[in-house]
Enzyme design. Structure first.
Site, PDB file in Angstrom:
ATOM      1  N   GLY A 155     -31.373 -29.237 102.329  1.00  0.00           N
ATOM      2  CA  GLY A 155     -30.934 -30.440 103.044  1.00  0.00           C
ATOM      3  C   GLY A 155     -29.538 -30.818 102.561  1.00  0.00           C
ATOM      4  N   ILE A 157     -28.415 -32.548 100.005  1.00  0.00           N
ATOM      5  CA  ILE A 157     -28.085 -32.377  98.578  1.00  0.00           C
ATOM      6  C   ILE A 157     -28.004 -30.892  98.230  1.00  0.00           C
ATOM      7  CG2 ILE A 157     -28.798 -32.892  96.210  1.00  0.00           C
ATOM      8  CD1 ILE A 157     -30.200 -35.433  97.316  1.00  0.00           C
ATOM      9  N   SER A 176     -35.708 -22.770 102.810  1.00  0.00           N
ATOM     10  CA  SER A 176     -35.806 -24.081 103.430  1.00  0.00           C
ATOM     11  C   SER A 176     -36.764 -23.999 104.589  1.00  0.00           C
ATOM     12  CB  SER A 176     -34.413 -24.486 103.942  1.00  0.00           C
ATOM     13  OG  SER A 176     -34.267 -25.877 103.922  1.00  0.00           O
ATOM     14  N   ARG A 238     -37.650 -33.808  92.035  1.00  0.00           N
ATOM     15  CA  ARG A 238     -38.740 -34.606  91.469  1.00  0.00           C
ATOM     16  C   ARG A 238     -39.475 -33.762  90.447  1.00  0.00           C
ATOM     17  NH1 ARG A 238     -36.532 -38.478  92.993  1.00  0.00           N
ATOM     18  NH2 ARG A 238     -37.261 -40.129  94.380  1.00  0.00           N
ATOM     19  N   GLU A 267     -42.634 -39.218  84.339  1.00  0.00           N
ATOM     20  CA  GLU A 267     -41.554 -40.072  83.800  1.00  0.00           C
ATOM     21  C   GLU A 267     -42.107 -41.416  83.362  1.00  0.00           C
ATOM     22  OE1 GLU A 267     -38.262 -40.320  86.539  1.00  0.00           O
ATOM     23  OE2 GLU A 267     -38.178 -38.151  86.712  1.00  0.00           O
ATOM     24  N   HIS A 285     -33.152 -38.848  84.503  1.00  0.00           N
ATOM     25  CA  HIS A 285     -33.123 -39.206  85.930  1.00  0.00           C
ATOM     26  C   HIS A 285     -31.834 -39.967  86.302  1.00  0.00           C
ATOM     27  CE1 HIS A 285     -36.011 -39.862  89.572  1.00  0.00           C
ATOM     28  NE2 HIS A 285     -34.767 -39.727  89.964  1.00  0.00           N
ATOM     29  N   GLY A 287     -29.478 -38.690  88.554  1.00  0.00           N
ATOM     30  CA  GLY A 287     -28.874 -38.075  89.739  1.00  0.00           C
ATOM     31  C   GLY A 287     -27.968 -39.003  90.536  1.00  0.00           C
TER      32      GLY A 287
HETATM   33  C1  GLV Z   1     -33.600 -40.670  93.238  1.00  0.00           C
HETATM   34  O1  GLV Z   1     -34.281 -39.957  92.580  1.00  0.00           O
HETATM   35  C2  GLV Z   1     -33.741 -40.835  94.644  1.00  0.00           C
HETATM   36  O2  GLV Z   1     -34.687 -40.296  95.242  1.00  0.00           O
HETATM   37  O3  GLV Z   1     -32.913 -41.547  95.231  1.00  0.00           O
END
Ligand code: GLV
Length: 319
Positions: A155, A157, A176, A238, A267, A285, A287
């Site tokens: 996608g 990202i 994908s 994730r 987490e 975490h 990102g």
């Molecule tokens: C962060 O992990 C998000 O899904 O925005």
């Protein structure tokens, strides 16, 4: 005027935007809101602006009541939301795609560099006060140029990560659910393969798929065994997409060379087996954790909320 409950701290600009039109009850403590407190506060809410740390399930939707119109997640991932339960009740759920694409791809590249060039190990060594000096064979890592990056989940990202990796001279393959735009595939020189081929061919595997029942432990002992022993595994998606216990054992046994993780199965807990290892980079975490990105995410969640409360189509609905 509607009542909007915000389940955690978000940038002021978003609260101000919501407050200009509605009554806003925003959780202000840096500590997460407890479940009981959350269930109490959502009672009577017309909108809930949620953080990914809060579980939005039937219990919460029922506690809110039948007037609830929208759940606006301040995250692109929405595995914390029971979307079918929202849909059944006629509640719109929204997320924050696109605005965090670049920040997350940056972190994926950061983890790739940290893992392959052993930057965390180097940092820990210097901080430990141990003597060191330049050496021909000191802390050697692996180059990226000419290596193959396998992207799982192509996608926005995944594509942004591929674009960056291409600038480092890497070859791109991806797995994908669907083919990507042929123009983008050509620009990236990216070829679609199945997961088995991706795992056996890639020098670096980077995960960018959503989490759900279909991707739970997508990477487990068998998949790690299929990877090259010189390969690296990167996860900015994730945590539970990887079987963390299996990863700790693969890293310990040298089945793969290293890993870079921004997300974890439970987490904020990290598997103790990972904490003992030098060949894994662990970051908490981060990102989307830039001032600009978090502001854009919160503003998009506010826009989604305002649209639904104003009986308009929100910019980024999930259901
Ligand atoms: C962060 O992990 C998000 O899904 O925005």
């Amino acid at each position: 005027m509607s009542r909007v409950v915000v389940t955690g701290r978000v940038p002021d600009a978003a609260i101000d935007k919501l407050r200009a039109e509605h009554e806003v009850d925003a959780w202000q403590s840096p500590e997460s809101i407890g479940r009981e407190e959350l269930l109490r506060r959502v009672a009577g809410a017309d909108a809930v602006v949620s953080l990914l740390t809060e579980r939005i399930d039937s219990e919460l939707l029922d506690a809110a009541g039948p007037q609830l119109k929208v759940v606006a997640n301040v995250a692109v991932g929405y595995d914390n939301i029971d979307v079918p339960a929202c849909t059944e009740r006629g509640i719109v759920a929204t997320n924050t795609p696109d605005v965090l694409t670049d920040a997350t791809a940056d972190i994926a590249l950061g983890l790739i560099l940290m893992a392959t060039r052993r930057l965390g190990e180097g940092e820990r060594l210097i901080r430990s006060g141990q003597p060191w000096k330049w050496g021909m064979f000191f802390l050697l890592g692996n180059s990226l140029h000419g290596k193959t990056l396998g992207i799982v989940g192509m996608g926005g990202i995944g594509q942004a990560t591929a674009r960056r990796a291409k600038a480092f001279g890497m070859e791109i393959i991806y797995q994908s659910r669907s083919e990507i735009d042929p123009g983008i595939a050509a620009e990236l020189g990216a070829r679609r393969v199945d997961l088995d081929e991706l795992l056996t061919v890639s020098d670096i595997v980077s995960l960018h798929c959503p989490y759900g029942p279909a991707t739970h432990h997508l990477i487990g002992a068998e998949q790690l065994a299929a990877m090259k022993d010189s390969a690296y595994l990167i996860n900015t998606a994730r945590g539970p997409i990887i079987d963390e216990a299996a990863l700790a054992s693969a890293l310990r046994e040298g089945q793969i060379s290293g890993a870079g993780l921004d997300v974890f199965e439970n987490e904020p807990r990290v598997h103790p087996g990972l904490l003992e290892l030098e060949n894994v980079v662990l970051v908490p975490h981060l990102g989307s954790a830039t001032v600009e990105t978090r502001t854009a995410m919160a503003m998009l969640a506010a826009d989604n909320t305002l649209a639904v409360l104003g009986d308009e189509r929100p910019p980024s609905p999930i259901n």
